[in-house]
Write a protein that holds these residues in place. Structure first.
Motif, PDB file in Angstrom:
ATOM      1  N   UNK A   1     -34.616   1.200 -19.631  1.00 58.20           N
ATOM      2  CA  UNK A   1     -34.405   0.341 -18.466  1.00 58.20           C
ATOM      3  C   UNK A   1     -35.630  -0.509 -18.170  1.00 58.20           C
ATOM      4  N   UNK A   2     -35.358  -1.724 -17.691  1.00 61.91           N
ATOM      5  CA  UNK A   2     -36.377  -2.608 -17.129  1.00 61.91           C
ATOM      6  C   UNK A   2     -36.032  -2.772 -15.656  1.00 61.91           C
ATOM      7  N   UNK A   3     -36.993  -2.452 -14.764  1.00 61.87           N
ATOM      8  CA  UNK A   3     -36.756  -2.466 -13.321  1.00 61.87           C
ATOM      9  C   UNK A   3     -37.793  -3.290 -12.610  1.00 61.87           C
ATOM     10  N   UNK A   4     -37.341  -4.051 -11.620  1.00 63.40           N
ATOM     11  CA  UNK A   4     -38.251  -4.720 -10.699  1.00 63.40           C
ATOM     12  C   UNK A   4     -38.192  -4.081  -9.316  1.00 63.40           C
ATOM     13  N   UNK A   5     -37.057  -3.517  -8.975  1.00 65.47           N
ATOM     14  CA  UNK A   5     -36.818  -2.991  -7.624  1.00 65.47           C
ATOM     15  C   UNK A   5     -36.558  -1.490  -7.689  1.00 65.47           C
ATOM     16  N   UNK A   6     -37.404  -0.726  -6.995  1.00 61.49           N
ATOM     17  CA  UNK A   6     -37.200   0.731  -6.904  1.00 61.49           C
ATOM     18  C   UNK A   6     -37.030   1.158  -5.455  1.00 61.49           C
ATOM     19  N   UNK A   7     -36.578   0.238  -4.593  1.00 60.71           N
ATOM     20  CA  UNK A   7     -36.522   0.534  -3.166  1.00 60.71           C
ATOM     21  C   UNK A   7     -35.356   1.438  -2.772  1.00 60.71           C
ATOM     22  N   UNK A   8     -34.334   1.545  -3.636  1.00 57.70           N
ATOM     23  CA  UNK A   8     -33.217   2.455  -3.334  1.00 57.70           C
ATOM     24  C   UNK A   8     -33.573   3.831  -3.893  1.00 57.70           C
ATOM     25  N   UNK A   9     -34.579   4.432  -3.249  1.00 58.97           N
ATOM     26  CA  UNK A   9     -35.239   5.599  -3.820  1.00 58.97           C
ATOM     27  C   UNK A   9     -34.339   6.796  -4.036  1.00 58.97           C
ATOM     28  N   UNK A  10     -33.544   7.184  -3.035  1.00 57.21           N
ATOM     29  CA  UNK A  10     -32.689   8.358  -3.175  1.00 57.21           C
ATOM     30  C   UNK A  10     -31.680   8.157  -4.294  1.00 57.21           C
ATOM     31  N   UNK A  11     -31.076   6.995  -4.334  1.00 54.15           N
ATOM     32  CA  UNK A  11     -30.077   6.698  -5.364  1.00 54.15           C
ATOM     33  C   UNK A  11     -30.696   6.788  -6.753  1.00 54.15           C
ATOM     34  N   UNK A  12     -31.902   6.252  -6.907  1.00 54.17           N
ATOM     35  CA  UNK A  12     -32.585   6.308  -8.198  1.00 54.17           C
ATOM     36  C   UNK A  12     -32.900   7.750  -8.578  1.00 54.17           C
ATOM     37  N   UNK A  13     -33.377   8.535  -7.618  1.00 51.76           N
ATOM     38  CA  UNK A  13     -33.662   9.955  -7.897  1.00 51.76           C
ATOM     39  C   UNK A  13     -32.406  10.690  -8.352  1.00 51.76           C
TER      40      UNK A  13
END
Length: 529
Positions: free
Chosen positions: A228-240
């Motif tokens: 994956x290439x990511x710029x936005x990690x602000x949706x933290x719970x969803x990403x976890x």
């Protein structure tokens, strides 16, 4: 607080394995923006039902076309909206009213453009949600499945190498916010002999984001490694939650997370409307779930190469064999930096090795020395000896040996047999190779690199992923309410100030004595203060 919804990310199957697809704005010119997806689906042998939508032509690229989405004989699983931005809204409404499950929106000039662009994007999201439809984009490059032959993208990558730009079908699935970076990953995986399963560009991520893709790939039978290439990690719970799904599935996740500085965050805001998150938070989060974090596209490819060998060791113990002292030093330095253990070889085994090669040293890494460049029985035999130490990983450095015709013919047949003889070990080989030899080695399950330091560092990151795989399940969940969050923070020694919702600022001033902080509260706002 956004969470994963199984019924939501599960719909991404329609991006890769749809039974039917509408291409809205399909062009009779296969090289135009609206013509490529149809062209590629036909070329790749997609077996589903294709419905080009074109108001001016009854037939598009040999396929019967329809003037409007409403005229289609069924509700397509997916709608590819390949029209200019001003026409996106009406076609998204039409796709939703028809009953499409997913829509891909190529068009740009939405949230990334600022101003009214955010409002236009919010409107698209509302339309999608009102119709129970997932939306990929806007400002994205679509999706590709090598497994099914469905291509919903306008990429020009198939034109690479004189029209031979498609990679082989494989087990790597890619999710990228950036279409251009995603296609670079696509091309470099192909050129390293690493096959592709699925590819998706999420763009502005108004709805579907990289976390959704990771969660889908975690349960996808065609996927072994997730990149994956990511710029936005602000949706933290969803990403976890997505990373935990991948961890429980024992699928390595390699992520290139950019926007690591305030300056990079500002650039990402203008590219995909992404929010800056302090990088040490991201680093800690990735470490918790065993993510193999890359610092560049090249490192991402190297880490995927390590993962695609199909063995994820959890032990740091390594056997290493080098054709030169220089390679042995590089492996030793990288192992020390990254926490790998170059275990001591048994003295009796070293003594037996010296009987075959008097020049060999007596420590790990083994330095084959002078005979390595002329006698392939010795070179191959010493690599085999390293494997026979039965350690979880063997790293071999053989420099340019496979490029010399008289040594290539002696070493390659041996290398190609190693994985069959040692299926449970991670075998990493650093060498200069002909492309066809590299591809052949990769197909046997050997991780192939150009540089011994890179090989060693990649192995170290894979070992940390293996250690994370051994932890018990721990799916994160959202607090049930504000009170639960307050209790959790209090338990961690963090005290919250009093928070009260008021209708106007004057009411807040009358209620509180002293300095106050105002924060906007509305369902349509995202972390705005």
């Amino acid at each position: 607080m956004l969470q994963l919804q199984e019924g939501g990310y599960g719909l991404l199957k329609n991006c890769f394995f749809p039974e039917s697809a509408a291409i809205i704005g399909a062009s009779t010119d296969p090289l135009k923006f609206g013509g490529r997806a149809l062209k590629f689906c036909l070329e790749r042998g997609y077996k589903g039902r294709l419905y080009p939508v074109n108001a001016r032509h009854d037939v598009v690229q040999g396929v019967p076309a329809y003037a409007h989405v409403a005229d289609l004989p069924e509700a397509p699983d997916i709608a590819v909206i390949a029209v200019p931005a001003p026409l996106v809204r009406e076609n998204l409404v039409a796709a939703g009213e028809k009953g499409c499950k997913v829509a891909i929106v190529y068009g740009a000039q939405f949230a990334e453009a600022g101003g009214q662009g955010q409002a236009r994007q919010d409107d698209l999201l509302r339309i999608a949600r009102d119709h129970g439809m997932r939306m990929v984009g806007p400002n994205c490059m679509g999706a590709i499945s090598l497994a099914s032959g469905f291509v919903a993208s306008f990429t020009s990558a198939p034109e690479h190498h004189d029209g031979n730009g498609w990679p082989e079908a494989g087990a790597v699935s890619v999710a990228s916010q950036s279409g251009a970076v995603g296609i670079q990953v696509f091309a470099q995986l192909r050129d390293r002999g690493l096959g592709l399963a699925n590819w998706i560009s999420t763009g502005n991520q108004a709805d579907v984001d990289v976390a959704d893709a990771i969660a889908y790939f975690a349960g996808d039978a065609a996927t072994r490694t997730i990149a994956a290439y990511m710029e936005d990690a602000s949706r933290g719970l969803k990403l976890c939650q997505a990373l935990e799904r991948a961890r429980l599935s024992k699928k390595p996740v390699v992520i290139l997370k950019v926007g690591t500085t305030p300056e990079g965050g500002a650039a990402a805001q203008g590219h995909t409307a992404s929010m800056y998150v302090e990088d040490r938070v991201v680093d800690d989060l990735f470490a918790q779930y065993g993510v193999l974090r890359a610092g560049s596209v090249n490192e991402l490819i190297d880490l995927v190469a390590a993962c695609e060998a199909g063995v994820v060791p959890s032990s740091p113990d390594v056997a290493a064999v080098s054709v030169s002292g220089g390679g042995a030093v590089m492996i030793s330095d990288a192992a020390a930096r990254r926490g790998l253990d170059l275990v001591d070889y048994p003295q009796d085994a070293l003594a037996a090795l010296k009987e075959r090669n008097a020049f060999v040293n007596d420590r790990n890494p083994i330095d084959i020395s002078a005979p390595s460049m002329s006698n392939m029985e010795i070179t191959g035999g010493h690599l085999k000896w390293g494997l026979e130490r039965n350690l979880p990983t063997m790293i071999g450095y053989i420099s340019h040996v496979p490029l010399v015709p008289r040594t290539r013919s002696g070493i390659m047949p041996q290398l190609l047999k190693f994985r069959d003889a040692h299926p449970g070990q991670l075998i990493a080989i650093a060498a200069n190779l002909h492309p066809e030899d590299r591809s052949a080695l990769v197909k046997t399950g050997v991780a192939v690199f150009d540089d011994p330091s890179v090989a060693t560092e990649s192995v170290a990151k894979l070992v940390r992923a293996g250690q994370a795989f051994e932890k018990p399940p721990n799916m994160p969940t959202a607090p049930g309410g504000f009170e639960d969050l307050s209790d959790a923070l209090a338990a961690a020694g963090i005290t919250l100030v009093t928070e009260t919702v008021v209708d106007d600022a004057g009411a807040a001033v009358r209620m509180l004595d002293g300095p106050i902080v105002l924060k906007l509260s509305a369902s349509t706002l995202r972390h705005k203060t």
